[in-house]
Write a protein that holds these residues in place. Structure first.
Motif, mmCIF file in Angstrom:
data_model
loop_
_atom_site.group_PDB
_atom_site.id
_atom_site.type_symbol
_atom_site.label_atom_id
_atom_site.label_comp_id
_atom_site.label_asym_id
_atom_site.label_seq_id
_atom_site.Cartn_x
_atom_site.Cartn_y
_atom_site.Cartn_z
ATOM 1 N N SER A 2 0.992 -1.399 -0.189
ATOM 2 C CA SER A 2 -0.083 0.081 0.126
ATOM 3 C C SER A 2 0.761 1.261 0.030
ATOM 4 O O SER A 2 2.008 1.363 0.754
ATOM 5 C CB SER A 2 -1.105 -0.036 1.140
ATOM 6 O OG SER A 2 -1.864 1.123 1.151
ATOM 7 N N SER A 4 0.536 5.824 -0.347
ATOM 8 C CA SER A 4 -0.642 7.017 -0.160
ATOM 9 C C SER A 4 -0.090 8.069 -0.788
ATOM 10 O O SER A 4 0.991 8.440 -0.809
ATOM 11 C CB SER A 4 -1.046 6.871 1.292
ATOM 12 O OG SER A 4 0.208 7.406 2.045
ATOM 13 N N CYS A 19 -17.541 10.104 -3.809
ATOM 14 C CA CYS A 19 -18.118 9.018 -4.152
ATOM 15 C C CYS A 19 -19.097 9.057 -5.486
ATOM 16 O O CYS A 19 -18.935 8.192 -6.212
ATOM 17 C CB CYS A 19 -18.809 8.525 -2.949
ATOM 18 S SG CYS A 19 -17.722 7.968 -1.848
ATOM 19 N N HIS A 33 -17.516 2.162 2.943
ATOM 20 C CA HIS A 33 -17.023 1.394 4.315
ATOM 21 C C HIS A 33 -16.292 2.031 5.250
ATOM 22 O O HIS A 33 -15.252 2.554 4.951
ATOM 23 C CB HIS A 33 -16.635 0.201 3.910
ATOM 24 C CG HIS A 33 -16.326 -1.036 4.884
ATOM 25 N ND1 HIS A 33 -17.383 -1.364 5.832
ATOM 26 C CD2 HIS A 33 -15.347 -1.157 5.724
ATOM 27 C CE1 HIS A 33 -17.168 -2.213 6.847
ATOM 28 N NE2 HIS A 33 -15.561 -2.033 6.955
ATOM 29 N N ARG A 36 -14.994 5.676 4.257
ATOM 30 C CA ARG A 36 -14.044 5.758 3.102
ATOM 31 C C ARG A 36 -14.644 5.142 1.888
ATOM 32 O O ARG A 36 -15.637 4.240 1.839
ATOM 33 C CB ARG A 36 -12.733 4.642 3.448
ATOM 34 C CG ARG A 36 -11.930 5.220 4.695
ATOM 35 C CD ARG A 36 -10.763 4.518 4.567
ATOM 36 N NE ARG A 36 -9.646 4.779 3.708
ATOM 37 C CZ ARG A 36 -8.940 5.675 3.720
ATOM 38 N NH1 ARG A 36 -8.761 6.561 4.539
ATOM 39 N NH2 ARG A 36 -8.064 5.939 2.502
ATOM 40 N N CYS A 37 -14.374 5.600 0.809
ATOM 41 C CA CYS A 37 -15.050 5.600 -0.711
ATOM 42 C C CYS A 37 -13.909 4.720 -1.284
ATOM 43 O O CYS A 37 -12.734 5.134 -1.464
ATOM 44 C CB CYS A 37 -15.083 6.624 -1.352
ATOM 45 S SG CYS A 37 -15.877 6.613 -3.043
ATOM 46 N N ASN A 38 -14.321 3.403 -1.655
ATOM 47 C CA ASN A 38 -13.466 2.177 -1.915
ATOM 48 C C ASN A 38 -13.745 1.895 -3.222
ATOM 49 O O ASN A 38 -14.883 1.591 -3.683
ATOM 50 C CB ASN A 38 -13.419 1.093 -0.979
ATOM 51 C CG ASN A 38 -13.115 1.409 0.473
ATOM 52 O OD1 ASN A 38 -11.829 1.843 0.784
ATOM 53 N ND2 ASN A 38 -14.020 1.678 1.266
ATOM 54 N N GLU A 40 -12.655 -1.164 -5.901
ATOM 55 C CA GLU A 40 -11.742 -2.258 -6.100
ATOM 56 C C GLU A 40 -11.863 -2.845 -7.591
ATOM 57 O O GLU A 40 -13.149 -3.070 -7.981
ATOM 58 C CB GLU A 40 -11.966 -3.460 -5.057
ATOM 59 C CG GLU A 40 -11.456 -2.948 -3.808
ATOM 60 C CD GLU A 40 -11.935 -4.114 -2.482
ATOM 61 O OE1 GLU A 40 -12.465 -5.299 -3.144
ATOM 62 O OE2 GLU A 40 -11.429 -3.912 -1.583
ATOM 63 N N TYR A 50 -6.872 -1.551 -5.715
ATOM 64 C CA TYR A 50 -7.851 -0.895 -5.098
ATOM 65 C C TYR A 50 -7.345 0.672 -4.935
ATOM 66 O O TYR A 50 -6.069 0.865 -4.871
ATOM 67 C CB TYR A 50 -7.966 -1.449 -3.517
ATOM 68 C CG TYR A 50 -6.872 -1.339 -2.605
ATOM 69 C CD1 TYR A 50 -6.772 0.037 -2.001
ATOM 70 C CD2 TYR A 50 -5.933 -2.133 -2.826
ATOM 71 C CE1 TYR A 50 -5.530 0.183 -1.164
ATOM 72 C CE2 TYR A 50 -5.085 -2.112 -1.849
ATOM 73 C CZ TYR A 50 -4.786 -1.162 -1.044
ATOM 74 O OH TYR A 50 -3.706 -0.903 -0.324
ATOM 75 N N SER A 52 -8.578 3.706 -2.054
ATOM 76 C CA SER A 52 -9.465 4.078 -0.772
ATOM 77 C C SER A 52 -9.233 5.498 -0.650
ATOM 78 O O SER A 52 -8.008 5.908 -0.133
ATOM 79 C CB SER A 52 -9.152 3.085 0.341
ATOM 80 O OG SER A 52 -10.000 3.376 1.208
ATOM 81 N N TYR A 90 -3.529 3.131 -1.934
ATOM 82 C CA TYR A 90 -3.886 2.570 -3.394
ATOM 83 C C TYR A 90 -2.697 1.364 -3.206
ATOM 84 O O TYR A 90 -1.482 1.628 -2.517
ATOM 85 C CB TYR A 90 -3.755 3.335 -4.255
ATOM 86 C CG TYR A 90 -2.415 4.136 -4.366
ATOM 87 C CD1 TYR A 90 -1.237 3.674 -5.242
ATOM 88 C CD2 TYR A 90 -2.069 5.511 -3.723
ATOM 89 C CE1 TYR A 90 -0.044 4.299 -5.434
ATOM 90 C CE2 TYR A 90 -0.824 6.082 -4.050
ATOM 91 C CZ TYR A 90 0.178 5.519 -4.735
ATOM 92 O OH TYR A 90 1.188 6.081 -5.032
ATOM 93 N N CYS A 96 -4.449 4.195 -9.419
ATOM 94 C CA CYS A 96 -4.576 5.262 -8.780
ATOM 95 C C CYS A 96 -4.417 6.357 -9.516
ATOM 96 O O CYS A 96 -5.199 7.513 -9.402
ATOM 97 C CB CYS A 96 -3.668 5.364 -7.617
ATOM 98 S SG CYS A 96 -3.856 6.713 -6.247
#
Length: 145
Positions: A2, A4, A19, A33, A36-38, A40, A50, A52, A90, A96
């Motif tokens: 991950s 960021s 979103c 969730h 957070r706007c995710n 995938e 992903y 997020s 990400y 991303c």
């Protein structure tokens, strides 16, 4: 692994509006969730990619950190006064960058108040991000430090 970045938007841009913009492009792959706007995306042979996005909190402290950062020019600090900060986690740079380009292209009406903090100490204006990707689709903001 991950990675960021931080996206900086005017306060008129909320997680809900982010979103909503992303749902236009990735409806079947988007879920919200834990604030957070995710997104995938499953790619055969490559696993799940992903992105997020969630608001950085506590917002007041994050804001103060940026406004007191001596490395940020005063004229940019002034523009940061009415902004909100979003953390973007990400696991795939290309995916991303596609998501961020999409968001930035949707925000041209406020582009002068939109930045990407590349997590290497550099604030990059949205206009520069879009221009660089237009010149070189493989441009890497991580190398812009």
């Amino acid at each position: 692994m991950s990675q960021s970045v931080v996206l900086i938007f005017p306060t008129t841009i909320t997680l809900e509006s982010i979103c909503q913009m992303l749902r236009e492009q990735w409806d079947q792959n988007l879920f919200v969730h834990l604030g957070r706007c995710n997104i995938e995306v499953q790619e055969p042979g490559n696993g799940v990619k992903y992105v997020s996005i969630g608001e950085l909190v506590p917002a007041d402290e994050v804001h103060d950190d940026y406004l007191s950062n001596e490395d940020i020019p005063v004229e940019i600090q002034e523009k940061l006064r009415d902004t909100v900060f979003f953390h973007v986690a990400y696991n795939d740079y290309i995916f991303c960058s596609t998501v961020i380009q999409y968001l930035f292209s949707k925000l041209t009406h406020v582009q002068d108040r939109v930045w990407l903090d590349n997590d290497y100490g550099t604030l990059i204006p949205a206009e520069t991000v879009l221009r660089e990707f237009g010149i070189n689709p493989l441009w890497d903001w991580r190398q812009s430090a």
